[in-house]
Design a protein around this motif. Structure first.
Motif, PDB file in Angstrom:
ATOM      1  N   SER A 207       0.108  -6.013  -1.318  1.00  0.00           N
ATOM      2  CA  SER A 207       0.092  -6.885  -2.488  1.00  0.00           C
ATOM      3  C   SER A 207      -0.625  -6.232  -3.657  1.00  0.00           C
ATOM      4  N   ALA A 208      -1.735  -5.558  -3.368  1.00  0.00           N
ATOM      5  CA  ALA A 208      -2.500  -4.903  -4.431  1.00  0.00           C
ATOM      6  C   ALA A 208      -1.704  -3.766  -5.057  1.00  0.00           C
ATOM      7  N   VAL A 209      -1.009  -2.988  -4.244  1.00  0.00           N
ATOM      8  CA  VAL A 209      -0.211  -1.876  -4.768  1.00  0.00           C
ATOM      9  C   VAL A 209       1.001  -2.411  -5.535  1.00  0.00           C
ATOM     10  N   PHE A 210       1.576  -3.494  -5.057  1.00  0.00           N
ATOM     11  CA  PHE A 210       2.691  -4.109  -5.786  1.00  0.00           C
ATOM     12  C   PHE A 210       2.233  -4.544  -7.175  1.00  0.00           C
ATOM     13  N   LEU A 211       1.081  -5.214  -7.252  1.00  0.00           N
ATOM     14  CA  LEU A 211       0.573  -5.666  -8.546  1.00  0.00           C
ATOM     15  C   LEU A 211       0.213  -4.491  -9.441  1.00  0.00           C
TER      16      LEU A 211
ATOM     17  N   PHE B 225       3.894  -1.093 -15.203  1.00  0.00           N
ATOM     18  CA  PHE B 225       5.333  -0.864 -15.231  1.00  0.00           C
ATOM     19  C   PHE B 225       5.772  -0.093 -16.469  1.00  0.00           C
ATOM     20  N   SER B 226       5.214  -0.417 -17.626  1.00  0.00           N
ATOM     21  CA  SER B 226       5.611   0.238 -18.870  1.00  0.00           C
ATOM     22  C   SER B 226       5.223   1.712 -18.892  1.00  0.00           C
ATOM     23  N   LYS B 227       4.301   2.089 -18.023  1.00  0.00           N
ATOM     24  CA  LYS B 227       3.851   3.486 -17.953  1.00  0.00           C
ATOM     25  C   LYS B 227       4.492   4.233 -16.780  1.00  0.00           C
ATOM     26  N   GLY B 228       5.464   3.611 -16.143  1.00  0.00           N
ATOM     27  CA  GLY B 228       6.152   4.256 -15.030  1.00  0.00           C
ATOM     28  C   GLY B 228       5.780   3.725 -13.667  1.00  0.00           C
ATOM     29  N   GLY B 229       4.803   2.813 -13.611  1.00  0.00           N
ATOM     30  CA  GLY B 229       4.429   2.205 -12.333  1.00  0.00           C
ATOM     31  C   GLY B 229       3.664   3.145 -11.423  1.00  0.00           C
ATOM     32  N   ILE B 230       3.702   2.857 -10.143  1.00  0.00           N
ATOM     33  CA  ILE B 230       2.960   3.646  -9.158  1.00  0.00           C
ATOM     34  C   ILE B 230       3.683   4.956  -8.858  1.00  0.00           C
ATOM     35  N   LYS B 231       2.948   5.857  -8.227  1.00  0.00           N
ATOM     36  CA  LYS B 231       3.565   7.098  -7.767  1.00  0.00           C
ATOM     37  C   LYS B 231       4.345   6.834  -6.483  1.00  0.00           C
ATOM     38  N   PRO B 232       5.507   7.412  -6.341  1.00  0.00           N
ATOM     39  CA  PRO B 232       6.267   7.231  -5.097  1.00  0.00           C
ATOM     40  C   PRO B 232       5.571   7.902  -3.929  1.00  0.00           C
ATOM     41  N   ALA B 233       5.830   7.433  -2.741  1.00  0.00           N
ATOM     42  CA  ALA B 233       5.271   8.059  -1.535  1.00  0.00           C
ATOM     43  C   ALA B 233       5.839   9.468  -1.392  1.00  0.00           C
TER      44      ALA B 233
ATOM     45  N   ARG C 186      16.781   3.607  -8.722  1.00  0.00           N
ATOM     46  CA  ARG C 186      16.646   5.021  -9.066  1.00  0.00           C
ATOM     47  C   ARG C 186      16.424   5.847  -7.801  1.00  0.00           C
ATOM     48  N   GLU C 187      16.446   7.146  -7.993  1.00  0.00           N
ATOM     49  CA  GLU C 187      16.301   8.046  -6.854  1.00  0.00           C
ATOM     50  C   GLU C 187      14.969   7.873  -6.147  1.00  0.00           C
ATOM     51  N   ASP C 188      13.897   7.586  -6.926  1.00  0.00           N
ATOM     52  CA  ASP C 188      12.581   7.445  -6.298  1.00  0.00           C
ATOM     53  C   ASP C 188      12.254   6.000  -5.921  1.00  0.00           C
ATOM     54  N   SER C 189      13.220   5.065  -6.083  1.00  0.00           N
ATOM     55  CA  SER C 189      12.957   3.668  -5.732  1.00  0.00           C
ATOM     56  C   SER C 189      12.590   3.474  -4.259  1.00  0.00           C
ATOM     57  N   PRO C 190      13.301   4.116  -3.306  1.00  0.00           N
ATOM     58  CA  PRO C 190      12.891   3.953  -1.907  1.00  0.00           C
ATOM     59  C   PRO C 190      11.470   4.447  -1.650  1.00  0.00           C
ATOM     60  N   ALA C 191      11.084   5.548  -2.298  1.00  0.00           N
ATOM     61  CA  ALA C 191       9.738   6.094  -2.081  1.00  0.00           C
ATOM     62  C   ALA C 191       8.674   5.179  -2.687  1.00  0.00           C
ATOM     63  N   LYS C 192       8.982   4.536  -3.805  1.00  0.00           N
ATOM     64  CA  LYS C 192       8.030   3.579  -4.381  1.00  0.00           C
ATOM     65  C   LYS C 192       7.919   2.337  -3.497  1.00  0.00           C
ATOM     66  N   ALA C 193       9.051   1.876  -2.979  1.00  0.00           N
ATOM     67  CA  ALA C 193       9.012   0.731  -2.064  1.00  0.00           C
ATOM     68  C   ALA C 193       8.219   1.081  -0.816  1.00  0.00           C
ATOM     69  N   ALA C 194       8.388   2.305  -0.326  1.00  0.00           N
ATOM     70  CA  ALA C 194       7.640   2.744   0.850  1.00  0.00           C
ATOM     71  C   ALA C 194       6.148   2.815   0.553  1.00  0.00           C
ATOM     72  N   ALA C 195       5.796   3.242  -0.664  1.00  0.00           N
ATOM     73  CA  ALA C 195       4.379   3.306  -1.041  1.00  0.00           C
ATOM     74  C   ALA C 195       3.759   1.922  -1.042  1.00  0.00           C
ATOM     75  N   ILE C 196       4.536   0.925  -1.429  1.00  0.00           N
ATOM     76  CA  ILE C 196       4.042  -0.460  -1.439  1.00  0.00           C
ATOM     77  C   ILE C 196       3.952  -1.007  -0.020  1.00  0.00           C
ATOM     78  N   LEU C 197       5.040  -0.936   0.725  1.00  0.00           N
ATOM     79  CA  LEU C 197       5.067  -1.511   2.073  1.00  0.00           C
ATOM     80  C   LEU C 197       4.132  -0.785   3.027  1.00  0.00           C
ATOM     81  N   GLY C 198       3.917   0.516   2.805  1.00  0.00           N
ATOM     82  CA  GLY C 198       3.081   1.304   3.710  1.00  0.00           C
ATOM     83  C   GLY C 198       1.614   1.305   3.356  1.00  0.00           C
ATOM     84  N   ALA C 199       1.230   0.624   2.269  1.00  0.00           N
ATOM     85  CA  ALA C 199      -0.166   0.611   1.836  1.00  0.00           C
ATOM     86  C   ALA C 199      -1.013  -0.312   2.705  1.00  0.00           C
ATOM     87  N   PRO C 200      -2.312  -0.045   2.822  1.00  0.00           N
ATOM     88  CA  PRO C 200      -3.196  -0.952   3.552  1.00  0.00           C
ATOM     89  C   PRO C 200      -3.183  -2.364   2.961  1.00  0.00           C
ATOM     90  N   ASN C 201      -3.038  -2.450   1.630  1.00  0.00           N
ATOM     91  CA  ASN C 201      -2.947  -3.742   0.958  1.00  0.00           C
ATOM     92  C   ASN C 201      -1.684  -3.730   0.091  1.00  0.00           C
TER      93      ASN C 201
END
Length: 268
Positions: free
Chosen positions: A193-197, A203-211, A176-191
Motif C-alpha cells: 500500500s505504501a509503495v502504491f501510494l 505519478f507526474s514525475k514518472g512514479g516508482i522505479k520498476p523492479a 507500457r513495457e515497464d508496467s509489469p515490473a512496476k506492478a511487481a515492485a508494488i505487489l512484492g514490497a513489504p508494504n
C-alpha cells in the motif's frame, strides 16, 4: 456496467432468440423448485448455444420459466411451451409492460453470479487503498503507468480519506513495457500500500522505479490478474467493479464521468 437483467447483451441473445424444436414428450406446467432431472429435454437445444440453466421460476400462460446465463456472463430467461417441445430465450412482458422474469433473474442469477465474481476479486492480488474497516469496497484493475487510473485515484480521495470507501487495486501490467515490473515492485514490497501510494504521489514525475527482476510467483499473480480482467470484460484500465444497493456487481470501464462517480463510491 455489468448489466442488470433488463439490459442484456444483445449480441449474445441474438444467437438465442429463436424457437428450438424438440422431440421430448409433452409435459404439464411445472412448479418452481423442480429437480434438474425434470427439466424439459428441449432445453438441451439452447444449452448448445451457450445458455446455462440456473433455476426455474413461475411463468404465465402455461409456460415454464428458467433463469440462466448466456455465455457465462449475461442473465437471461428461457420460456418452455406447455407441451415441452419449444423454447424461447428473451424477455416476456405483461400488459403493464413489465418483464415477468426480471425479479427471478435477480434472485436466481444476478445475485449468485455477483457473489461468484466478488469472490474471484477477493482472491486476486490487490493492494488496499483506504481504511480496512471502510463500509464500502470498490475494486479497480489498475496499471501503475495508467493516467486514467491515476485520475480515478485522485477523484476518489474524498471518499477514501473520509473512511467511507476502501479501494482495492488489482494490479496489472498492460500500458507500457515497464508496467509489469512496476506492478511487481508494488505487489512484492513489504508494504504494498505504501509503495502504491508513493507511485501515485509521484505519478507526474514518472512514479516508482520498476523492479529489477520479476519472480515467477509475482509473474503468475500478474498473469492471473490480467486473465481475470479480460474474463470480466475489461480491455484496459481502469476497470472498476462495485456492488449496487441490491448487492449486484456493477462495472464501469474507464474513468467514471459525472454522476457515475457517486454511483460507484456512494454519497460523499
Amino acid at each position: 456496467m455489468l448489466k442488470r437483467p433488463r439490459a442484456r447483451n444483445a449480441a449474445l441473445l441474438a444467437a438465442l432468440l429463436m424457437i428450438v424444436a424438440g422431440s421430448g414428450q409433452a409435459q404439464s406446467p411445472a412448479t418452481p423448485g423442480k429437480a434438474a432431472t425434470d427439466r424439459p429435454a428441449v432445453l438441451k437445444g439452447v444449452e448448445k448455444h451457450g445458455f446455462e440453466v440456473m433455476g426455474e421460476f413461475e411463468a404465465p400462460g402455461g409456460l415454464r420459466g428458467f433463469a440462466g446465463l448466456v455465455g457465462g456472463q449475461q442473465p437471461a430467461a428461457a420460456y418452455v411451451t406447455a407441451d415441452g417441445t419449444h423454447v424461447l430465450v428473451g424477455s416476456l412482458f405483461n400488459e403493464k409492460g413489465e418483464d415477468v422474469g426480471e425479479a427471478a433473474l435477480d434472485r436466481l442469477v444476478a445475485k449468485p453470479m455477483s457473489d461468484k465474481i466478488w469472490a474471484k476479486l477477493d482472491a486476486s492480488s490487490w493492494v488496499r487503498d483506504g481504511r480496512a474497516d471502510a463500509p464500502t469496497v470498490v475494486y479497480t484493475f489498475s496499471d501503475a503507468n495508467c493516467p486514467y487510473c491515476h485520475h480515478f485515484w485522485q477523484a476518489a480521495r474524498p471518499w477514501v480519506d473520509s473512511g467511507k470507501v476502501q479501494l482495492r487495486h488489482v494490479m496489472v501490467g498492460v500500458i507500457r513495457e515497464d508496467s509489469p515490473a512496476k506492478a511487481a515492485a508494488i505487489l512484492g514490497a513489504p508494504n504494498p500500500s505504501a509503495v502504491f501510494l508513493e507511485n501515485e504521489h509521484n505519478f507526474s514525475k514518472g512514479g516508482i522505479k520498476p523492479a529489477a527482476t520479476i519472480s515467477a510467483a509475482l509473474a503468475n499473480k500478474l498473469d492471473v490478474n490480467q486473465r481475470l480482467m479480460l474474463e470480466l470484460g475489461f480491455q484496459g484500465t481502469p476497470g472498476i467493479l462495485f456492488r449496487d444497493p441490491q448487492g449486484v456487481v456493477q462495472r464501469v470501464s474507464g474513468m467514471p464521468q459525472g454522476e457515475d462517480m457517486e454511483k460507484v463510491m456512494g454519497p460523499r
